[in-house]
Design a protein around this motif. Structure first.
Motif, PDB file in Angstrom:
ATOM      1  N   UNK A 197      43.235  60.538  -5.685  1.00  0.00           N
ATOM      2  CA  UNK A 197      42.226  61.048  -6.613  1.00  0.00           C
ATOM      3  C   UNK A 197      40.886  60.424  -6.287  1.00  0.00           C
ATOM      4  N   UNK A 198      39.858  61.251  -6.259  1.00  0.00           N
ATOM      5  CA  UNK A 198      38.483  60.771  -6.131  1.00  0.00           C
ATOM      6  C   UNK A 198      37.726  61.254  -7.355  1.00  0.00           C
ATOM      7  N   UNK A 199      37.434  60.329  -8.264  1.00  0.00           N
ATOM      8  CA  UNK A 199      36.703  60.621  -9.495  1.00  0.00           C
ATOM      9  C   UNK A 199      35.225  60.425  -9.239  1.00  0.00           C
ATOM     10  N   UNK A 200      34.441  61.487  -9.429  1.00  0.00           N
ATOM     11  CA  UNK A 200      33.012  61.359  -9.194  1.00  0.00           C
ATOM     12  C   UNK A 200      32.206  62.248 -10.148  1.00  0.00           C
ATOM     13  N   UNK A 201      32.867  62.936 -11.051  1.00  0.00           N
ATOM     14  CA  UNK A 201      32.182  63.868 -11.941  1.00  0.00           C
ATOM     15  C   UNK A 201      31.324  63.171 -12.988  1.00  0.00           C
ATOM     16  N   UNK A 202      30.337  63.885 -13.460  1.00  0.00           N
ATOM     17  CA  UNK A 202      29.471  63.443 -14.549  1.00  0.00           C
ATOM     18  C   UNK A 202      28.858  64.689 -15.170  1.00  0.00           C
ATOM     19  N   UNK A 203      28.507  64.596 -16.435  1.00  0.00           N
ATOM     20  CA  UNK A 203      27.843  65.720 -17.088  1.00  0.00           C
ATOM     21  C   UNK A 203      26.351  65.601 -16.828  1.00  0.00           C
ATOM     22  N   UNK A 204      25.847  66.428 -15.940  1.00  0.00           N
ATOM     23  CA  UNK A 204      24.431  66.427 -15.582  1.00  0.00           C
ATOM     24  C   UNK A 204      23.718  67.654 -16.143  1.00  0.00           C
ATOM     25  N   UNK A 205      24.309  68.250 -17.162  1.00  0.00           N
ATOM     26  CA  UNK A 205      23.722  69.451 -17.752  1.00  0.00           C
ATOM     27  C   UNK A 205      22.476  69.096 -18.567  1.00  0.00           C
ATOM     28  N   UNK A 206      21.602  70.074 -18.773  1.00  0.00           N
ATOM     29  CA  UNK A 206      20.410  69.835 -19.594  1.00  0.00           C
ATOM     30  C   UNK A 206      20.750  69.418 -21.029  1.00  0.00           C
ATOM     31  N   UNK A 207      21.960  69.753 -21.479  1.00  0.00           N
ATOM     32  CA  UNK A 207      22.365  69.372 -22.835  1.00  0.00           C
ATOM     33  C   UNK A 207      22.554  67.867 -22.989  1.00  0.00           C
ATOM     34  N   UNK A 208      22.811  67.170 -21.880  1.00  0.00           N
ATOM     35  CA  UNK A 208      23.057  65.729 -21.981  1.00  0.00           C
ATOM     36  C   UNK A 208      22.120  64.868 -21.138  1.00  0.00           C
ATOM     37  N   UNK A 268      18.877  58.965 -31.350  1.00  0.00           N
ATOM     38  CA  UNK A 268      20.045  59.483 -30.648  1.00  0.00           C
ATOM     39  C   UNK A 268      20.690  60.679 -31.349  1.00  0.00           C
ATOM     40  N   UNK A 269      21.281  61.526 -30.536  1.00  0.00           N
ATOM     41  CA  UNK A 269      22.111  62.623 -31.017  1.00  0.00           C
ATOM     42  C   UNK A 269      23.554  62.216 -30.721  1.00  0.00           C
ATOM     43  N   UNK A 270      24.347  61.932 -31.747  1.00  0.00           N
ATOM     44  CA  UNK A 270      25.725  61.477 -31.507  1.00  0.00           C
ATOM     45  C   UNK A 270      26.540  62.435 -30.640  1.00  0.00           C
ATOM     46  N   UNK A 271      26.263  63.726 -30.699  1.00  0.00           N
ATOM     47  CA  UNK A 271      27.003  64.687 -29.869  1.00  0.00           C
ATOM     48  C   UNK A 271      26.762  64.432 -28.383  1.00  0.00           C
ATOM     49  N   UNK A 272      25.543  64.064 -28.032  1.00  0.00           N
ATOM     50  CA  UNK A 272      25.229  63.761 -26.623  1.00  0.00           C
ATOM     51  C   UNK A 272      25.994  62.520 -26.191  1.00  0.00           C
ATOM     52  N   UNK A 273      26.000  61.510 -27.024  1.00  0.00           N
ATOM     53  CA  UNK A 273      26.714  60.276 -26.696  1.00  0.00           C
ATOM     54  C   UNK A 273      28.218  60.525 -26.598  1.00  0.00           C
ATOM     55  N   UNK A 274      28.773  61.347 -27.502  1.00  0.00           N
ATOM     56  CA  UNK A 274      30.206  61.656 -27.445  1.00  0.00           C
ATOM     57  C   UNK A 274      30.555  62.377 -26.142  1.00  0.00           C
ATOM     58  N   UNK A 275      29.754  63.358 -25.781  1.00  0.00           N
ATOM     59  CA  UNK A 275      30.015  64.106 -24.555  1.00  0.00           C
ATOM     60  C   UNK A 275      29.930  63.184 -23.334  1.00  0.00           C
ATOM     61  N   UNK A 276      28.906  62.354 -23.296  1.00  0.00           N
ATOM     62  CA  UNK A 276      28.738  61.417 -22.182  1.00  0.00           C
ATOM     63  C   UNK A 276      29.931  60.474 -22.102  1.00  0.00           C
ATOM     64  N   UNK A 277      30.364  59.949 -23.227  1.00  0.00           N
ATOM     65  CA  UNK A 277      31.533  59.069 -23.272  1.00  0.00           C
ATOM     66  C   UNK A 277      32.781  59.816 -22.805  1.00  0.00           C
ATOM     67  N   UNK A 278      32.994  61.019 -23.336  1.00  0.00           N
ATOM     68  CA  UNK A 278      34.197  61.776 -23.010  1.00  0.00           C
ATOM     69  C   UNK A 278      34.286  62.113 -21.523  1.00  0.00           C
ATOM     70  N   UNK A 279      33.158  62.420 -20.906  1.00  0.00           N
ATOM     71  CA  UNK A 279      33.153  62.778 -19.489  1.00  0.00           C
ATOM     72  C   UNK A 279      33.130  61.534 -18.611  1.00  0.00           C
ATOM     73  N   UNK A 280      32.162  60.672 -18.831  1.00  0.00           N
ATOM     74  CA  UNK A 280      31.891  59.567 -17.904  1.00  0.00           C
ATOM     75  C   UNK A 280      32.800  58.358 -18.063  1.00  0.00           C
ATOM     76  N   UNK A 281      33.530  58.262 -19.137  1.00  0.00           N
ATOM     77  CA  UNK A 281      34.452  57.138 -19.319  1.00  0.00           C
ATOM     78  C   UNK A 281      35.876  57.636 -19.556  1.00  0.00           C
ATOM     79  N   UNK A 282      36.076  58.325 -20.646  1.00  0.00           N
ATOM     80  CA  UNK A 282      37.420  58.766 -20.989  1.00  0.00           C
ATOM     81  C   UNK A 282      37.979  59.739 -19.948  1.00  0.00           C
TER      82      UNK A 282
END
Length: 141
Positions: free
Chosen positions: A87-98, A108-122
């Motif tokens: 496995x090579x993990x390299x994804x990140x949410x680079x969308x304009x929404x985040x 802060x917008x908690x939804x942005x932080x949740x999405x960033x956490x869910x993608x970039x860590x979890x």
């Protein structure tokens, strides 16, 4: 990178950039690569370049912030290639929404932080968890 002939690798975030370059390099060394990304058109473009160069690859749309989607990515890779060796993990949410919207705590917008956490860590932990049974079942990867 040597000794990869016949290996089956999942790239979580392989549509562009480092993920695409890694997928291409792994394929050059003889690995079959499952190029997963939320940007399916980009993943398909990466796969097209790999297959035109004689490599083996498949594009799979998936969302690193969604556990079911992660499980489907690994399932598809294992099904298409007969197993998973890495496995090579390299994804990140680079969308304009985040991107650039994880500002200071007062604004802060908690939804942005949740999405960033869910993608970039979890998401990284969940992809590892999805791949590990394959590696353990075959004695390594």
């Amino acid at each position: 990178m040597r000794g990869l002939k016949g290996k089956r690798i999942v790239i979580a975030g392989g549509a562009t950039g480092i993920g695409a370059a890694t997928a291409e390099r792994l394929a050059e060394e003889g690995a079959s690569v499952a190029v997963g990304d939320i940007n399916l058109a980009g993943a398909e473009a990466t796969v097209k370049g790999i297959t035109e160069a004689g490599g083996t690859a498949v594009a799979i749309g998936f969302d690193l912030g969604d556990e079911t989607s992660i499980q489907e990515l690994v399932y598809r890779a294992a099904t298409d290639f007969g197993g998973v060796d890495g496995l090579f993990n390299v994804g990140a949410d680079l969308s304009p929404d985040t991107l650039g919207r994880d500002t200071d705590l007062l604004d802060m917008d908690p939804a942005v932080w949740r999405r960033t956490h869910d993608v970039n860590l979890l998401g990284y932990a969940l992809t590892c968890r999805a791949v590990l049974p394959h590696l353990l079942g075959q004695g390594g990867g």
